[in-house]
Design an enzyme around this catalytic site. Structure first.
Site, PDB file in Angstrom:
ATOM      1  N   GLY A 208      14.412  27.833  29.559  1.00  0.00           N
ATOM      2  CA  GLY A 208      13.351  27.209  30.355  1.00  0.00           C
ATOM      3  C   GLY A 208      12.025  27.241  29.642  1.00  0.00           C
ATOM      4  O   GLY A 208      11.962  27.551  28.451  1.00  0.00           O
ATOM      5  N   ASN A 209      10.977  26.901  30.348  1.00  0.00           N
ATOM      6  CA  ASN A 209       9.639  26.964  29.758  1.00  0.00           C
ATOM      7  C   ASN A 209       8.660  27.490  30.811  1.00  0.00           C
ATOM      8  O   ASN A 209       9.035  27.726  31.960  1.00  0.00           O
ATOM      9  CB  ASN A 209       9.218  25.595  29.216  1.00  0.00           C
ATOM     10  CG  ASN A 209       9.192  24.546  30.295  1.00  0.00           C
ATOM     11  OD1 ASN A 209       8.360  24.604  31.203  1.00  0.00           O
ATOM     12  ND2 ASN A 209      10.119  23.598  30.242  1.00  0.00           N
TER      13      ASN A 209
END
Ligand code: CTP
Length: 400
Positions: A208-209
């Site tokens: 993810g980020n």
């Protein structure tokens, strides 16, 4: 400075109790609020409650304090009128200019921005009579917030719920801040993506980020306050739905692409504020990946995700559609932004510098908006809402 004067109109629906919370938010944030309920609203919440919470006398009809000409003065003196909940009957009266009580008189005499937050059963909301009344009010410059979907009175669920009072307050705050400016996105449909995609490795892990989604939500809220119909595609944000905004939840880049491509043909503008993962794991393990004693882990093989911004910029599902991208850069911010704008083919690119403590999750942002026409609009460090206003200014100019 005088406090901004807000008239809170309350019409007769069960959601009237939620207007107490809206009233509190308005008064606690420094607004002078005069509540004008209808006679039927008092069946749900009594005059004593409105009077105590607002600090002003409360009347439903034009025959009290006649010497003060309240049927004219209240509307004339207001900086904002918000009607929450607005029943089907109230929308009909407002659209046709009827004036048989204090609230309807106030609506006719007000020259300030007016916000309606409708709440009713789905059938009443969808009835052509109501829809035509809403269209009339919007055409005249009122902001009519789309009702939320969810539990209605009794056992029913559907569209027609009053949005969360906190979110109605957010709309009021933005409309007030715009002052006399027209809701320049009225009649427009805008599509905003927000948050960060998650690309699953196995049932418990993902790549993810750090995007929080706050900038995308600020864009959605601001567009709604400027009169637009807003579709927000939210990737892993976990924030409450903004009032009047259709929210579609997605998880991965592929799901985000599907949702964007489905909604884009109907959108006048598409703003891709989401941080889309450029890569995803080539394989998804249906069971949890376990560590094995004495063995190094398997490397993770990645494949490219589709570039949604480039795709919608190239296709332009609707003639004249304005496409906006975001670029988060750590080095050579402007030079990278300029080449990215060209590569992606969008009309505007909001370039911001990111780093450990910059942008992600914060309430503030600083950016330069680059235009395909060579323009450069710097937005100084400030709330994400201010950047959102600038983006919509530039979009509205391009939509003509
Ligand atoms: N974006 C997209 N689809 C992707 C990746 C990004 O639509 N697969 C959009 C984002 O929503 C954003 C813009 O493209 O509006 C910029 O994304 P960014 O990741 O910064 O651009 P990249 O093309 O990945 O460039 P770089 O690899 O140089 O960071």
């Amino acid at each position: 400075m005088d406090k901004p004067k807000v008239v809170l109109g309350v019409s007769g629906g069960i959601a009237a109790y939620k207007a107490c919370e809206l009233l509190r938010r308005l008064t606690e944030s420094g607004h002078d609020v005069r509540v004008v309920p209808t006679e039927s609203a008092l069946h749900f919440v009594g005059a004593a409650t409105w009077s105590a919470l607002s600090g002003h006398p409360v009347s439903t009809e034009v025959w009290s304090d006649v010497h003060e000409v309240p049927h004219v003065r209240i509307g004339q003196g207001a900086d904002l009128v918000v009607v929450a909940p607005a029943t089907a009957d109230m929308l009909a009266k407002a659209a046709h200019g009827l004036a048989d009580d204090l609230l309807t008189n106030t609506l006719l005499t007000a020259r300030c921005p007016v916000v309606f937050a409708p709440a009713m059963h789905t059938e009443m909301w969808e009835h052509p009579a109501t829809q035509e009344n809403v269209a009339t009010l919007r055409r005249r410059g009122a902001v009519v917030i789309e009702p939320a979907v969810g539990r209605l009175t009794g056992v029913d669920t559907g569209k027609g719920r009053l949005p969360d009072p906190t979110e109605i307050f957010e709309v009021c705050r933005r409309v007030l801040a715009r002052g006399a400016a027209e809701p320049d996105l009225a009649g427009r449909h805008v599509l905003v993506s927000a948050g960060g995609t998650r690309e699953p490795l196995d049932p418990v892990r993902f790549l993810g980020n750090r995007s929080s989604g706050k900038q995308g939500y600020a864009l959605a809220r601001t567009a709604a306050a400027r009169g637009a119909r807003v579709t927000l595609i939210a990737a892993n944000t976990g924030m409450p739905d903004p009032a009047g905004v259709d929210v579609i939840q997605v998880g991965t880049a592929v799901q985000l692409r599907e949702a964007v491509l489905k909604a884009a043909p109907d959108a006048d503008a598409v703003v891709m504020a989401a941080a889309v993962a450029d890569f995803r794991p080539a394989a998804y393990a249906s069971g949890k990946i376990k560590k094995k004693d004495g063995q190094e882990p398997e490397p993770i093989v990645l494949v490219r995700n589709p570039d949604i911004l480039a795709e919608i910029s190239a296709e332009r599902a609707r003639p004249g559609q304005v496409v906006v991208g975001f670029a988060a850069e750590t080095d050579d911010v402007l030079a990278n932004g300029r080449s990215k704008l060209q590569r992606k083919g969008c009309d505007l690119l909001v370039v911001n510098e990111v780093g450990e403590r910059k942008t992600f999750g914060s309430e503030e942002n600083e950016a330069v908006v680059l235009g395909a026409d060579g323009s450069e609009t710097p937005v100084p460090y400030g709330p994400k809402e201010a950047l959102a206003e600038t983006v919509w200014d530039l979009v509205a100019r391009r939509l003509g």
